[in-house]
Write a protein that holds these residues in place. Structure first.
Motif, PDB file in Angstrom:
ATOM      1  N   GLY A  17       0.784  -1.230   0.000  1.00 32.92           N
ATOM      2  CA  GLY A  17       0.000   0.000   0.000  1.00 32.92           C
ATOM      3  C   GLY A  17       0.811   1.273   0.000  1.00 32.92           C
ATOM      4  N   VAL A  18       2.138   1.151  -0.009  1.00 30.02           N
ATOM      5  CA  VAL A  18       3.009   2.324   0.015  1.00 30.02           C
ATOM      6  C   VAL A  18       3.658   2.493  -1.358  1.00 30.02           C
ATOM      7  N   THR A  19       3.645   3.719  -1.880  1.00 27.30           N
ATOM      8  CA  THR A  19       4.317   4.025  -3.141  1.00 27.30           C
ATOM      9  C   THR A  19       5.328   5.148  -2.906  1.00 27.30           C
ATOM     10  N   ASN A  20       6.086   5.454  -3.945  1.00 30.62           N
ATOM     11  CA  ASN A  20       7.005   6.594  -3.894  1.00 30.62           C
ATOM     12  C   ASN A  20       6.582   7.680  -4.884  1.00 30.62           C
ATOM     13  N   ASP A  21       5.267   7.800  -5.127  1.00 31.48           N
ATOM     14  CA  ASP A  21       4.746   8.804  -6.060  1.00 31.48           C
ATOM     15  C   ASP A  21       4.925  10.234  -5.541  1.00 31.48           C
ATOM     16  N   ALA A  22       4.879  10.420  -4.228  1.00 30.25           N
ATOM     17  CA  ALA A  22       5.112  11.729  -3.595  1.00 30.25           C
ATOM     18  C   ALA A  22       4.033  12.756  -3.946  1.00 30.25           C
ATOM     19  N   LEU A  23       2.790  12.464  -3.595  1.00 35.29           N
ATOM     20  CA  LEU A  23       1.717  13.452  -3.761  1.00 35.29           C
ATOM     21  C   LEU A  23       1.897  14.595  -2.754  1.00 35.29           C
ATOM     22  N   TYR A  24       1.518  15.856  -3.095  1.00 37.42           N
ATOM     23  CA  TYR A  24       0.950  16.304  -4.348  1.00 37.42           C
ATOM     24  C   TYR A  24       2.000  17.022  -5.189  1.00 37.42           C
ATOM     25  N   THR A  25       3.222  16.494  -5.253  1.00 36.17           N
ATOM     26  CA  THR A  25       4.243  17.125  -6.089  1.00 36.17           C
ATOM     27  C   THR A  25       3.865  16.973  -7.557  1.00 36.17           C
ATOM     28  N   ASN A  26       4.330  17.946  -8.370  1.00 37.95           N
ATOM     29  CA  ASN A  26       4.103  17.941  -9.826  1.00 37.95           C
ATOM     30  C   ASN A  26       2.642  17.680 -10.175  1.00 37.95           C
ATOM     31  N   SER A  27       1.754  18.356  -9.468  1.00 40.35           N
ATOM     32  CA  SER A  27       0.320  18.116  -9.629  1.00 40.35           C
ATOM     33  C   SER A  27      -0.423  19.403  -9.957  1.00 40.35           C
ATOM     34  N   THR A  28      -1.597  19.238 -10.568  1.00 45.06           N
ATOM     35  CA  THR A  28      -2.580  20.306 -10.649  1.00 45.06           C
ATOM     36  C   THR A  28      -3.573  20.117  -9.515  1.00 45.06           C
ATOM     37  N   LEU A  29      -3.815  21.189  -8.761  1.00 40.82           N
ATOM     38  CA  LEU A  29      -4.768  21.184  -7.659  1.00 40.82           C
ATOM     39  C   LEU A  29      -5.892  22.152  -7.997  1.00 40.82           C
ATOM     40  N   ALA A  30      -7.143  21.686  -7.929  1.00 41.23           N
ATOM     41  CA  ALA A  30      -8.310  22.531  -8.160  1.00 41.23           C
ATOM     42  C   ALA A  30      -9.008  22.730  -6.818  1.00 41.23           C
ATOM     43  N   LEU A  31      -8.991  23.973  -6.320  1.00 39.56           N
ATOM     44  CA  LEU A  31      -9.481  24.274  -4.983  1.00 39.56           C
ATOM     45  C   LEU A  31     -10.672  25.233  -5.037  1.00 39.56           C
ATOM     46  N   ARG A  32     -11.577  25.113  -4.047  1.00 34.58           N
ATOM     47  CA  ARG A  32     -12.633  26.091  -3.848  1.00 34.58           C
ATOM     48  C   ARG A  32     -12.030  27.322  -3.147  1.00 34.58           C
ATOM     49  N   PRO A  33     -12.198  28.503  -3.728  1.00 39.34           N
ATOM     50  CA  PRO A  33     -11.551  29.672  -3.132  1.00 39.34           C
ATOM     51  C   PRO A  33     -12.087  30.054  -1.756  1.00 39.34           C
ATOM     52  N   ARG A  34     -13.351  29.779  -1.457  1.00 41.46           N
ATOM     53  CA  ARG A  34     -13.918  30.173  -0.170  1.00 41.46           C
ATOM     54  C   ARG A  34     -13.504  29.250   0.970  1.00 41.46           C
ATOM     55  N   THR A  35     -13.216  27.984   0.655  1.00 43.17           N
ATOM     56  CA  THR A  35     -12.987  27.003   1.717  1.00 43.17           C
ATOM     57  C   THR A  35     -11.643  26.297   1.649  1.00 43.17           C
ATOM     58  N   GLY A  36     -10.988  26.323   0.486  1.00 44.58           N
ATOM     59  CA  GLY A  36      -9.757  25.558   0.319  1.00 44.58           C
ATOM     60  C   GLY A  36      -9.990  24.084   0.054  1.00 44.58           C
ATOM     61  N   GLU A  37     -11.248  23.690  -0.155  1.00 44.98           N
ATOM     62  CA  GLU A  37     -11.559  22.287  -0.437  1.00 44.98           C
ATOM     63  C   GLU A  37     -10.869  21.843  -1.727  1.00 44.98           C
ATOM     64  N   LEU A  38     -10.224  20.686  -1.679  1.00 47.95           N
ATOM     65  CA  LEU A  38      -9.625  20.092  -2.876  1.00 47.95           C
ATOM     66  C   LEU A  38     -10.725  19.380  -3.649  1.00 47.95           C
ATOM     67  N   VAL A  39     -11.100  19.941  -4.792  1.00 47.19           N
ATOM     68  CA  VAL A  39     -12.173  19.363  -5.610  1.00 47.19           C
ATOM     69  C   VAL A  39     -11.626  18.229  -6.468  1.00 47.19           C
ATOM     70  N   TRP A  40     -10.455  18.445  -7.039  1.00 48.68           N
ATOM     71  CA  TRP A  40      -9.782  17.351  -7.756  1.00 48.68           C
ATOM     72  C   TRP A  40      -8.289  17.666  -7.849  1.00 48.68           C
ATOM     73  N   HIS A  41      -7.520  16.614  -8.114  1.00 53.79           N
ATOM     74  CA  HIS A  41      -6.099  16.787  -8.367  1.00 53.79           C
ATOM     75  C   HIS A  41      -5.681  15.825  -9.465  1.00 53.79           C
ATOM     76  N   TYR A  42      -4.577  16.168 -10.106  1.00 56.10           N
ATOM     77  CA  TYR A  42      -3.994  15.281 -11.117  1.00 56.10           C
ATOM     78  C   TYR A  42      -2.480  15.391 -11.029  1.00 56.10           C
ATOM     79  N   GLN A  43      -1.808  14.253 -10.807  1.00 57.99           N
ATOM     80  CA  GLN A  43      -0.347  14.254 -10.754  1.00 57.99           C
ATOM     81  C   GLN A  43       0.205  13.950 -12.142  1.00 57.99           C
ATOM     82  N   HIS A  44       0.968  14.889 -12.673  1.00 59.82           N
ATOM     83  CA  HIS A  44       1.467  14.777 -14.049  1.00 59.82           C
ATOM     84  C   HIS A  44       2.657  13.829 -14.145  1.00 59.82           C
ATOM     85  N   VAL A  45       3.578  13.915 -13.203  1.00 59.59           N
ATOM     86  CA  VAL A  45       4.730  13.012 -13.148  1.00 59.59           C
ATOM     87  C   VAL A  45       4.971  12.654 -11.686  1.00 59.59           C
TER      88      VAL A  45
END
Length: 583
Positions: free
Chosen positions: A286-314
């Motif tokens: 269950g352990v990886t070395n992907d290192a989230l959320y590095t090299n990622s796109t983060l889509a956040l709600r501006p009022r709350t900071g909620e992470l709506v979605w993310h995508y790790q590119h590399v």
């Protein structure tokens, strides 16, 4: 108001009191400030054509101006209109203009308000630093209402009165003597849905970077999002078994974009320099070395900071090939259907295209520089890497691009009418490795710049891309790498600067040089264009380069004849704000 005195064509601050300005200049300056209107949400969503109200002018980070007074038929008549000397320092600022007033965050925590037609100083504010504050470059400021939002070198966010420079509120993001621990505020803040949103840089800082949301009216911190997951959070098991205090990276040093329709702020994150603990995966279930959320796109709600979605590119980037740069929302055809997407490319100049609402991977576009990614899964976007993606303990490997890019903070511009993107690229590779040699990466893998094979002596490239057809159109190539962002205009002209002190205007249709000038120093900043007194101006800061420009200056000079070559003969005139207009 302070006046500016001309000396040999260079505008110099005449004094620090009102006594330095003539009565006429004071009256004109006061009239400008009195007429300054509040910057509304409606203005930010649809800026007046004559203004430049935020980092890339619009929330979508296109860097495009609808002005066309300067165009392909007359840009050859452009000349320097005025110049203001600035203090020495390292910065990459973006001037902002509203109602004829220019606001500029100079190096060393100095904010200037000037008459955008001539550079006369209206007011200035100097934020004095306590002991322990670390100088850091800044991309700029934000405007809203009667406020100028200013990040500082001592990890504070300030709101200043745009008419007077008086402090409205002062918020400490971190105490630099206790918990600051090397964090810096390099990115420009963005104003979205009543919030001031700011990314935090965290080079080699334990526990990594973060993003904050501040109440626009009071400066109170409402939320904080950490770019490295805390224990028990999603992504916690992607750090190769490292404890939180042993994780670093996820810096947020580039400004975000915002889509008001979806009410999402899009951030990009950096990798980690502490690559050694991630080099070889452990075998724990269950352990990886992907290192989230590095090299990622983060889509956040501006009022709350909620992470709506993310995508790790590399995942597990071992070569510092950041994917932290601009995220641009745009409508594009996908499988015969128009969809709102977000496009972004890391240093490899490899674009990923994602659904703007949910982060679904759609497709990729490779601009032909990188040799690290072997293939991209057409369904998920997962990258299959070539062997050179992993440093070797025994040999050096050709890795393209160089760890400083490829593409870097010198961001692209998109013409919203033609859907053509213009991206400045540095054509340079590196001999990566072997490990154990020292340097910025904890593996000790050496990062030695070398030319792209077959492109020796040709380090600068400006690439035009048709986003709708996914075609590479023209490219413009030259010796010097790019050192500014690109600005595209409705006049059919695009502007950009290079390491050899040149600032150019190119035809957006062909890449032909229409005008160029020697600025006198390295133009390492974000140019803008605006109207003042009925005349279109183009402005940029020179002479405050960061380590990025210094790295390329050393590399390109060594590869083009050393002190006797074209780069060895450059002489720097000093930091300045330079403004051009038609004769």
């Amino acid at each position: 108001m302070m006046s500016l005195k001309q000396a040999g064509g260079i505008a110099i601050l005449a004094g620090l009191t009102l006594g330095g300005a003539s009565a006429t200049a004071q009256n004109q300056g006061q009239a400008l400030l009195d007429a300054l209107t509040p910057v509304s949400d409606a203005m930010l969503q649809n800026p007046p054509a004559e203004d430049w109200l935020m980092w890339r002018r619009t929330w979508d980070a296109y860097g495009f101006s609808p002005l066309d007074q300067i165009n392909t038929s007359n840009v050859a008549d452009l000349s320097e209109a005025w110049r203001v000397s600035l203090g020495a320092g390292s910065s990459t600022p973006t001037p902002l203009v509203h109602d004829g007033v220019m606001f500029l965050l100079n190096a060393n925590n100095m904010l200037l308000a000037m008459d955008a037609s001539n550079g006369d100083l209206l007011w200035s504010y100097h934020h004095k630093l306590p002991e322990g504050a670390t100088p850091s470059s800044k991309f700029g400021i934000a405007l809203h209402g009667n406020k100028v939002i200013m990040p500082t070198n001592d990890m504070r966010m300030l709101a200043l009165n745009s008419k007077t420079g008086d402090v409205i509120w002062n918020h400490a993001v971190a105490n630099i003597t206790t918990s600051g621990r090397g964090h810096t505020l390099r990115a420009t803040p963005i104003i979205a849905n009543g919030m001031v949103i700011q990314g935090v840089n965290a080079t080699m800082v334990p526990e990594g970077g973060f993003i904050i949301g501040l109440d626009l009216e009071t400066g109170e911190e409402i939320w904080r999002f950490y770019t490295i997951p805390r224990p028990g959070e999603p992504g916690d098991m992607t750090w190769n078994g490292l404890e939180l205090a042993q994780r670093s990276g996820g810096s947020v040093w580039m400004p975000p974009s915002y889509d008001a329709e979806l009410d999402l702020v899009y951030f990009g994150t950096a990798p980690t320099y502490d690559t050694a603990p991630l080099l070889n995966p452990i075998t724990e279930h269950g352990v990886t070395n992907d290192a989230l959320y590095t090299n990622s796109t983060l889509a956040l709600r501006p009022r709350t900071g909620e992470l709506v979605w993310h995508y790790q590119h590399v995942a597990n980037d071992q070569w510092d090939l950041d994917w932290t740069y601009e995220r641009q929302p745009v409508y594009l055809p996908v499988d015969g259907e128009m969809r709102k997407v977000v496009i972004t490319a890391g240093k490899m100049a490899l674009y990923d295209v994602l659904d703007a609402a949910n982060g679904e991977y759609l497709y990729s576009m490779d601009l032909g520089l990188q040799n690290v990614v072997k293939s991209v899964d057409p369904v998920t976007g997962a990258k299959t890497m070539n062997p050179n993606a992993t440093p070797s303990a025994d040999i050096a490997q050709l890795v393209c691009p160089f760890a400083a890019g490829g593409r870097n903070w010198q961001v692209s511009s998109i013409n919203p009418d033609s859907k053509i993107l213009y991206l400045p690229i540095t054509q340079m590779c590196m001999n990566g490795g072997p490990t154990g040699q020292g340097g910025i990466l904890s593996t000790g893998a050496s990062l030695s710049p070398t030319p792209v094979p077959g492109r020796e002596g040709e380090f600068g490239r400006l690439q035009a891309v048709d986003l709708e057809t996914r075609e590479l159109l023209w490219d413009f190539r030259e010796m010097a790498p790019p050192t500014t962002a690109i600005v595209a205009t409705a006049g059919g002209v695009i502007f950009g600067g290079t390491l050899d002190h040149q600032f150019k205007a190119l035809d957006e249709s062909t890449g032909e040089i229409l005008w160029q000038t020697d600025t006198g120093d390295i133009p390492a900043s974000f140019p803008i264009t605006y109207m003042a007194n009925g005349k279109q101006h183009v402005a940029l800061v020179i002479g405050q380069p960061t380590i990025h420009a210094g790295t390329f200056m050393g590399a390109v000079t060594a590869m083009t004849g050393g002190a006797e070559g074209p780069m060895g003969n450059l002489r720097n005139s000093g930091a300045a704000l330079v403004v051009y207009a038609l004769d």
